[in-house]
Scaffold this active site. Sequence first.
Site, PDB file in Angstrom:
ATOM      1  CD  GLU A 296      -2.907  -1.151   2.312  1.00  0.00           C
ATOM      2  OE1 GLU A 296      -4.066  -1.528   2.114  1.00  0.00           O
ATOM      3  OE2 GLU A 296      -2.502  -0.779   3.437  1.00  0.00           O
ATOM      4  CG  ASP A 370      -7.478  -5.507   5.108  1.00  0.00           C
ATOM      5  OD1 ASP A 370      -6.997  -5.603   6.243  1.00  0.00           O
ATOM      6  OD2 ASP A 370      -7.616  -4.412   4.526  1.00  0.00           O
ATOM      7  CD  GLU A 398      -9.519  -1.233   7.953  1.00  0.00           C
ATOM      8  OE1 GLU A 398      -9.276  -0.912   6.775  1.00  0.00           O
ATOM      9  OE2 GLU A 398      -8.680  -1.783   8.702  1.00  0.00           O
TER      10      GLU A 398
END
Length: 700
Positions: A296, A370, A398
């Site tokens: 990322e 993820d 998240e």
Amino acid sequence: MLKYLSLLVFCLLTTGSLLAEDGYRLWLRYDRIANEDLRTAYLDQLRTFRTGEVDTTTAIMQSAMSELRRGLGGLLGESIYPARAAQNSEGASLSLQRVGSDEVAAEGYRIEDADDGIVLSASDDAGFLYGVFHLLRLVQSGESLDGVSVAEAPRKAIRILNHWDNLDGTVERGYAGFSIFEWHTLPEIIDQRYIDYARACASVGINGSVVTNVNANSLIFRPDYQEKAAALAEVFRAYGIKLYLTARFSSPMELGGLETADPLDPAVKSWWTEKVNEIYERIPDFGGFVVKANSEGQPGPREYGRSHAEGANMLAEALEPHGGIVMWRAFVYNSDPEADRAMQAYEEFVPLDGKFRDNVLVQVKNGPIDFQPREPFSPLFGATPETPLLLELQITKEYLGQGTHLVGLAPMFTETLDADTYQDGKGTTVASTVAGLAGVANIGTDRNWTGHPFNQADWYAFGRTAWQPSLTAKEIYEEWATLTYDGDESATNTIVEMLLASREICVNYMTPLGLTHQMATGHHYGPGPWVANLGRPEWNPAYYNRADSMGIGFDRTESGSNALAQYAPEVQAMFADPKTCPPEYLLWFHHLPWDWNMQNGERLWDELCRSYQEGVEGTQWLAEQWAGLEGQVDSDRHREVSQYLQVQQREAAWWRDASIAYFQSLSGLPIPAGVPEPAHNLAYYKSLSYPYAPGIRPQW
């Protein structure tokens, strides 16, 4: 007279608010025991204590003695005292005894009802500290100490929190305010919250804290920041907690002025060696580094044609003389549109097995994508026998409603740990393949630390799970609910039932039947299964659902990406056939027609719609259960949780309606009976924007 009357009213109101339950004390609520018979029994057993030959002057032992006095003083309503020296062999009801490590393992303890009273034994200071917290937990819970015999030691040596906290005070993927670490006022100002944070971590066996974000900042290695970190380390040290930092791989260039960060360059190696030496001069027990590299946009060794092992080993070599470790994250993926993101960590790290230095651990997320509401375990677990692994779990939510949804994560933790990899035969669970656990913290400056009051349960659950992975989610939640709320047994049972059911409820209204990563992109707040226009294919929810007019799901069998081949043959056999694949993983491994016949006789489309509806109904059930506890738990937290549950019900319905509206536009099939039509059309759901979502900067 009116002036003084107003002042009296103000003082009464202020005092009342100070005494209200605001959640700050977490599960360490040492309120006086209401049952007088029980309190009297504890007083007889615990009124005084003797330390014998145990040195109580060390930092950790001072913390242990302080906690003992604080806890028992509050619970028993009387101060407790060490026995006078002249009475050191008699008159004390609780005694500390240091034993050899052959009797009690490192960090472990033993609590026994012996002839001369309750005896707490340990072979090191950390063991006494953890033993004190266990003793207090027993008393808080009203457990009898008659005949007590407890012997525990941590099953994993590394039990660590990862804070995704930035130096500017923001928290990436944080939903409970700002960072508790105030870098501006450190090292002079030691906030009480630092101490209470360390107490809470130690109470559940957490022994490490990474205080900076994995998307790292080189400034943390500047001398002034090292002094600030050292001040935190001193606080943590008194509670058996090591401080760790995240290392930005390009720091030699950004901070050191070098032209390269190539891990094989002698100047780069020298820079890191000098920097590590500087850190240990200030923090002698510094734990080491966590590194996110070549992921990322984060810099890493592959930019120089070097492997992850070469990058990690360079840092490990600098840390090794001091006993430090490198935790190198395996969260990597590229933007190859033909690649399956779920396969890439395995492809990059399995060929490197055996090539890492002994003080390197590869840190692996629980699933191959993820932190999704549900994923199969990562195929890396058990696949690198020569490389120690850490299991990385996300405590902050998240992808699970962020800060507003009640979602107990202990079932997810235990689901992963109990999964059988079969990599070394039957019984090779994920728990048996990892050297420790790392949890992405959900802690912030909110008065109750975690935003949603029930999010405290996940911090607690992570620590207890890391200490003893064989604990069940039910056992952990029973502890937390008993310590955190004053309700009777029926109230505790209701809270535990809510927590145990909540994760499956969330899966149903967000990603049922094995769907994954259907959250709106960037902020991951709310549904976005239609998103397909981002630059990297694996950032698009449509990449994962693969929905079209013919069907839905990601084919990871031999006819598709063949990600299933990364697992042991026994695991492959479990998932390969859609007719026998567990329904909760069906669309993770298979792309199937909308009219596919499920194992229960329903067609896939109908089952998908009903799963969304079951999730919505589950949030209604949560609200009903909590409403029934009015008067049994304190009014402040009852009102707060009730408000959060209203938000969760509304957002669950939004998830259901938006998802069904999109998938129906492709399937063309009628919505089955019992499932309401979406409240709006698909265009409406696509038009929504969320400038208030956490982490989003509002735009005009």
